[in-house]
Design a protein around this motif. Structure first.
Motif, PDB file in Angstrom:
ATOM      1  N   GLY A  19       0.824  -1.210   0.000  1.00 53.75           N
ATOM      2  CA  GLY A  19       0.000   0.000   0.000  1.00 53.75           C
ATOM      3  C   GLY A  19       0.851   1.248   0.000  1.00 53.75           C
ATOM      4  N   GLY A  21      -0.250   4.449   0.362  1.00 50.93           N
ATOM      5  CA  GLY A  21      -0.910   5.619   0.950  1.00 50.93           C
ATOM      6  C   GLY A  21       0.131   6.345   1.807  1.00 50.93           C
ATOM      7  N   PHE A  22      -0.341   7.242   2.671  1.00 49.78           N
ATOM      8  CA  PHE A  22       0.616   7.981   3.503  1.00 49.78           C
ATOM      9  C   PHE A  22       1.374   7.030   4.425  1.00 49.78           C
ATOM     10  N   ALA A  23       0.680   6.036   4.996  1.00 47.66           N
ATOM     11  CA  ALA A  23       1.352   5.126   5.927  1.00 47.66           C
ATOM     12  C   ALA A  23       2.427   4.310   5.208  1.00 47.66           C
ATOM     13  N   GLU A  42       1.768  -1.646  -4.656  1.00 50.04           N
ATOM     14  CA  GLU A  42       0.542  -0.831  -4.666  1.00 50.04           C
ATOM     15  C   GLU A  42      -0.387  -1.373  -5.737  1.00 50.04           C
ATOM     16  N   LYS A  43      -1.679  -1.496  -5.381  1.00 46.86           N
ATOM     17  CA  LYS A  43      -2.603  -2.149  -6.320  1.00 46.86           C
ATOM     18  C   LYS A  43      -2.940  -1.282  -7.533  1.00 46.86           C
ATOM     19  N   ILE A  50      -4.904   7.961  -7.618  1.00 43.05           N
ATOM     20  CA  ILE A  50      -5.183   8.312  -6.223  1.00 43.05           C
ATOM     21  C   ILE A  50      -4.621   9.675  -5.834  1.00 43.05           C
ATOM     22  N   ASP A  55      -9.665  15.685  -0.645  1.00 43.88           N
ATOM     23  CA  ASP A  55      -9.782  17.119  -0.399  1.00 43.88           C
ATOM     24  C   ASP A  55      -8.893  17.439   0.779  1.00 43.88           C
ATOM     25  N   ILE A  56      -9.381  18.226   1.730  1.00 46.44           N
ATOM     26  CA  ILE A  56      -8.454  18.720   2.747  1.00 46.44           C
ATOM     27  C   ILE A  56      -7.955  17.584   3.660  1.00 46.44           C
ATOM     28  N   ARG A 116      -5.325  16.564  -0.243  1.00 46.64           N
ATOM     29  CA  ARG A 116      -4.777  15.237   0.067  1.00 46.64           C
ATOM     30  C   ARG A 116      -3.983  14.653  -1.096  1.00 46.64           C
ATOM     31  N   GLN A 138       0.138  -4.017  -8.418  1.00 49.82           N
ATOM     32  CA  GLN A 138       0.380  -5.287  -7.700  1.00 49.82           C
ATOM     33  C   GLN A 138      -0.620  -5.411  -6.564  1.00 49.82           C
ATOM     34  N   VAL A 140      -2.197  -7.299  -3.578  1.00 48.78           N
ATOM     35  CA  VAL A 140      -1.892  -8.388  -2.637  1.00 48.78           C
ATOM     36  C   VAL A 140      -3.199  -9.071  -2.256  1.00 48.78           C
ATOM     37  N   GLU A 171      -2.552  -1.200   3.841  1.00 44.61           N
ATOM     38  CA  GLU A 171      -3.521  -1.095   2.739  1.00 44.61           C
ATOM     39  C   GLU A 171      -4.827  -0.439   3.152  1.00 44.61           C
ATOM     40  N   ARG A 197     -17.941  16.288   1.382  1.00 42.95           N
ATOM     41  CA  ARG A 197     -16.659  16.966   1.181  1.00 42.95           C
ATOM     42  C   ARG A 197     -16.630  17.551  -0.224  1.00 42.95           C
ATOM     43  N   TRP A 258     -14.108   6.514  -1.223  1.00 44.91           N
ATOM     44  CA  TRP A 258     -13.958   7.963  -1.167  1.00 44.91           C
ATOM     45  C   TRP A 258     -14.679   8.610  -2.342  1.00 44.91           C
ATOM     46  N   ASP A 316      -4.253   3.208   8.629  1.00 49.21           N
ATOM     47  CA  ASP A 316      -5.676   2.884   8.769  1.00 49.21           C
ATOM     48  C   ASP A 316      -5.926   1.383   8.866  1.00 49.21           C
TER      49      ASP A 316
HETATM   50  C1  LIG Z   1      -8.122   7.853  -2.368  1.00 51.08           C
HETATM   51  C2  LIG Z   1      -8.144   8.337  -0.954  1.00 51.08           C
HETATM   52  C3  LIG Z   1      -8.558   9.643  -0.676  1.00 51.08           C
HETATM   53  C4  LIG Z   1      -8.574  10.107   0.631  1.00 51.08           C
HETATM   54  N1  LIG Z   1      -8.930  11.396   0.857  1.00 51.08           N
HETATM   55  C5  LIG Z   1      -8.895  11.885   2.116  1.00 51.08           C
HETATM   56  C6  LIG Z   1      -9.223  13.240   2.364  1.00 51.08           C
HETATM   57  O1  LIG Z   1      -9.546  13.988   1.458  1.00 51.08           O
HETATM   58  N2  LIG Z   1      -9.160  13.704   3.637  1.00 51.08           N
HETATM   59  C7  LIG Z   1      -8.800  12.909   4.681  1.00 51.08           C
HETATM   60  O2  LIG Z   1      -8.748  13.356   5.835  1.00 51.08           O
HETATM   61  N3  LIG Z   1      -8.469  11.598   4.483  1.00 51.08           N
HETATM   62  C8  LIG Z   1      -8.510  11.085   3.230  1.00 51.08           C
HETATM   63  N4  LIG Z   1      -8.187   9.778   3.010  1.00 51.08           N
HETATM   64  C9  LIG Z   1      -7.797   8.956   4.172  1.00 51.08           C
HETATM   65  C10 LIG Z   1      -6.403   9.258   4.633  1.00 51.08           C
HETATM   66  O3  LIG Z   1      -5.538   9.429   3.546  1.00 51.08           O
HETATM   67  C11 LIG Z   1      -5.969   8.101   5.515  1.00 51.08           C
HETATM   68  O4  LIG Z   1      -6.891   8.005   6.574  1.00 51.08           O
HETATM   69  C12 LIG Z   1      -4.621   8.311   6.173  1.00 51.08           C
HETATM   70  O5  LIG Z   1      -3.765   9.048   5.369  1.00 51.08           O
HETATM   71  C13 LIG Z   1      -3.965   6.948   6.479  1.00 51.08           C
HETATM   72  O6  LIG Z   1      -3.670   6.361   5.264  1.00 51.08           O
HETATM   73  P1  LIG Z   1      -3.187   4.863   4.998  1.00 51.08           P
HETATM   74  O7  LIG Z   1      -1.936   4.969   4.201  1.00 51.08           O
HETATM   75  O8  LIG Z   1      -3.169   4.052   6.228  1.00 51.08           O
HETATM   76  O9  LIG Z   1      -4.350   4.270   4.104  1.00 51.08           O
HETATM   77  P2  LIG Z   1      -4.852   4.707   2.664  1.00 51.08           P
HETATM   78  O10 LIG Z   1      -4.676   6.162   2.451  1.00 51.08           O
HETATM   79  O11 LIG Z   1      -6.217   4.146   2.545  1.00 51.08           O
HETATM   80  O12 LIG Z   1      -3.863   3.963   1.645  1.00 51.08           O
HETATM   81  C14 LIG Z   1      -3.923   2.574   1.394  1.00 51.08           C
HETATM   82  C15 LIG Z   1      -3.198   2.254   0.098  1.00 51.08           C
HETATM   83  O13 LIG Z   1      -3.126   0.827  -0.057  1.00 51.08           O
HETATM   84  C16 LIG Z   1      -3.506   0.469  -1.374  1.00 51.08           C
HETATM   85  N5  LIG Z   1      -4.063  -0.901  -1.310  1.00 51.08           N
HETATM   86  C17 LIG Z   1      -5.236  -1.281  -0.752  1.00 51.08           C
HETATM   87  N6  LIG Z   1      -5.417  -2.614  -0.845  1.00 51.08           N
HETATM   88  C18 LIG Z   1      -4.316  -3.099  -1.473  1.00 51.08           C
HETATM   89  C19 LIG Z   1      -3.912  -4.413  -1.860  1.00 51.08           C
HETATM   90  N7  LIG Z   1      -4.687  -5.487  -1.613  1.00 51.08           N
HETATM   91  N8  LIG Z   1      -2.712  -4.554  -2.491  1.00 51.08           N
HETATM   92  C20 LIG Z   1      -1.924  -3.472  -2.737  1.00 51.08           C
HETATM   93  N9  LIG Z   1      -2.277  -2.201  -2.398  1.00 51.08           N
HETATM   94  C21 LIG Z   1      -3.448  -2.011  -1.764  1.00 51.08           C
HETATM   95  C22 LIG Z   1      -4.536   1.542  -1.749  1.00 51.08           C
HETATM   96  O14 LIG Z   1      -4.685   1.663  -3.152  1.00 51.08           O
HETATM   97  C23 LIG Z   1      -3.921   2.794  -1.129  1.00 51.08           C
HETATM   98  O15 LIG Z   1      -2.992   3.420  -1.972  1.00 51.08           O
HETATM   99  C24 LIG Z   1      -8.186   9.258   1.710  1.00 51.08           C
HETATM  100  C25 LIG Z   1      -7.784   7.932   1.429  1.00 51.08           C
HETATM  101  C26 LIG Z   1      -7.745   7.468   0.106  1.00 51.08           C
HETATM  102  C27 LIG Z   1      -7.289   6.058  -0.182  1.00 51.08           C
END
Ligand SMILES: Cc1cc2nc3c(=O)[nH]c(=O)nc-3n(C[C@H](O)[C@H](O)[C@H](O)COP(=O)(O)OP(=O)(O)OC[C@H]3O[C@@H](n4cnc5c(N)ncnc54)[C@H](O)[C@@H]3O)c2cc1C
Length: 430
Positions: A19, A21-23, A42-43, A50, A55-56, A116, A138, A140, A171, A197, A258, A316
């Motif tokens: 994944g 995302g930010f994490a 990343e899928k 993405i 938004d904010i 974001r 990719q 998972v 993820e 939003r 989203w 998350d």
């Molecule tokens: C598209 C999107 C828009 C968002 N917009 C906002 C916003 O505007 N404001 C706000 O406050 N929060 C938003 N969020 C939530 C915020 O970004 C998260 O709560 C926070 O940043 C923690 O992110 P994370 O990396 O744990 O999870 P996420 O941000 O959900 O990232 C998870 C990543 O894992 C990838 N993934 C998922 N399943 C698989 C798999 N099986 N195999 C490979 N990759 C996989 C996803 O494509 C994604 O890139 C958004 C999240 C997403 C995904």
């Protein structure tokens, strides 16, 4: 490249991150800084999918302290972030209540509030520039871990198996990693709330006398508080773009996308008796720019670490946040920082020690931060106005030093030995 992005000598630890995302990006970048070898899966095929969305989103000093260590990132973020150091709060019928200043927080670090997708893109580009092995497209499907050899891995939708010393499941709310960690499938609950939003160009409102003040003189930030609803609006990029969000009670089905489209006329049905500024902002929203996002909730998980301690949940996947905590993104950055630091301190010979220390360092802090979400929501939605008018600061956002004036890397370095020793003592007692 080596000078531009300083990193510790190779640790020999092979890390798979799932994944981007930010994490996941934070974990990958921090592992790279610490000399671990990273593969990030990343899928999505195209990150534009993405980094366009959202938004904010807010990073507080406890999140942005990590960005300061990633050359070029924080300056690029500040260039597109909202330039305000205050929040103006109003009663929902329109009367001004109080200004909350954040100016003193500068001493703790930077607050970064921005789009974001655009902020995400800056971090993604940084990870690419560092030369991290990022594999898009990719998906998972499953996770595994073995004792002999001691390793963890993933199975992709193509059937391909990849393995390493540790797998970091980042993820998001629909994490598949949770099953192997918990030993059972676990479904999200409705939080009972949803959030509308919107984000759109300021030329939609610049000629509207009721709301042009929000964009005419640069960036602004305001909140409107009413029964069971709070409405936040801001302008950004020198008042050229506008966004608003409002949380409302929702008893519909759980949706985790989203991209669930919303309609301004439906949003307005929640806002009877609300002031003109709020109505005009909603009515000005162009077609296709409104999202109705159902907020899901999960009770705290009993653990973030798999039975053999080689698969770890972060972001998350481990702990979804409500927006009123304003900490979901910052906590996901802290997770990556702490895990990479624990791996540095454990070395390749004892990965389980690192993952268990990560959990100990993170568990209480992250759940304390998570609990702020419902608390702030209740403070606003159930405000006793007879008291608020006498003491307006009652509705200020809680901004606590333990949470915000915090460097997760330093904390991990300082407390690692202590939490490892505490784990040994509790294991010895069993
Ligand atoms: C598209 C999107 C828009 C968002 N917009 C906002 C916003 O505007 N404001 C706000 O406050 N929060 C938003 N969020 C939530 C915020 O970004 C998260 O709560 C926070 O940043 C923690 O992110 P994370 O990396 O744990 O999870 P996420 O941000 O959900 O990232 C998870 C990543 O894992 C990838 N993934 C998922 N399943 C698989 C798999 N099986 N195999 C490979 N990759 C996989 C996803 O494509 C994604 O890139 C958004 C999240 C997403 C995904």
């Amino acid at each position: 490249m080596a000078d531009r992005f300083p990193r510790l000598p190779p640790s020999g630890i092979k890390v798979i991150v799932v994944g981007a995302g930010f994490a996941g990006l934070a974990a990958a970048i921090e592992c790279d800084r610490k000399g671990h070898s990273v593969t990030l899966l990343e899928k999505v095929d195209d990150m534009d999918e993405i980094t366009r969305i959202g938004d904010i989103i807010s990073f507080d000093p406890n999140g942005s302290v990590a960005f300061e260590r990633w050359p070029g990132v924080v300056d690029a973020m500040e260039a597109i972030a909202r330039q305000t150091t205050w929040l103006d709060l109003y009663h929902h019928e329109g009367k001004f209540v109080t200004r909350q200043s954040f100016a003193h927080e500068k001493a703790w670090g930077r607050r970064i509030n921005g789009h974001r997708g655009q902020l995400h893109n800056i971090i993604y580009k940084h990870a690419v520039a560092r030369g991290i092995d990022i594999r898009l497209g990719q998906r998972v499907e499953d996770y595994f871990e073995t004792d002999d050899p001691p390793q963890a891995g993933v199975i992709l939708s193509t059937g391909e198996r990849l393995s390493g010393d540790i797998v970091i499941a980042a993820e998001g709310v629909r994490s598949r990693g949770r099953k192997i960690v918990l030993g059972f499938d676990e479904n999200p609950k409705s939080s009972g709330y949803a959030v509308y939003r919107a984000w759109y160009p300021a030329d939609r409102i610049i000629d509207n006398p009721k709301i042009r003040h929000l964009v005419a003189n640069g960036d602004t930030h305001q909140g409107f508080i009413g029964p069971d609803i709070h409405f936040l609006a801001s302008s950004i990029k020198n008042g050229t773009e506008v966004n608003w969000v409002f949380t409302h009670i929702d008893d519909g089905n759980i949706e985790e996308s989203w991209q669930f489209p919303g309609k301004p006329e439906e949003a307005l049905t929640y806002l009877g008796g609300w002031c003109d500024v709020v109505h005009e902002l909603v009515k000005s929203t162009p077609p296709g720019r409104l999202i109705d996002h159902k907020l899901v909730y999960r009770d705290p998980l009993p653990t973030f670490v798999s039975p053999r301690a080689r698969i770890v949940l972060i972001g998350d996947s481990a702990h979804p946040f409500l927006p009123t905590s304003i900490q979901g993104a910052s906590q996901s950055i802290e997770d990556g920082v702490v895990l990479a630091s624990c791996l540095e301190l454990s070395g390749r010979a004892d990965i389980p020690r690192a993952t268990r220390a990560y959990e100990k360092l993170r568990y209480d802090r992250v759940h304390r931060a998570q609990a702020q979400g419902p608390k702030t929501r209740e403070r606003w939605h159930k405000a006793d106005w007879s008291k608020v008018w006498k003491n307006p600061e009652m509705i200020h956002l809680p901004r606590e030093t333990w949470l915000l004036n915090f460097d997760a890397e330093k904390d991990a370095y300082d407390r690692y030995e202590e939490v490892v020793a505490a784990s040994k003592t509790s294991e010895a007692k069993l």
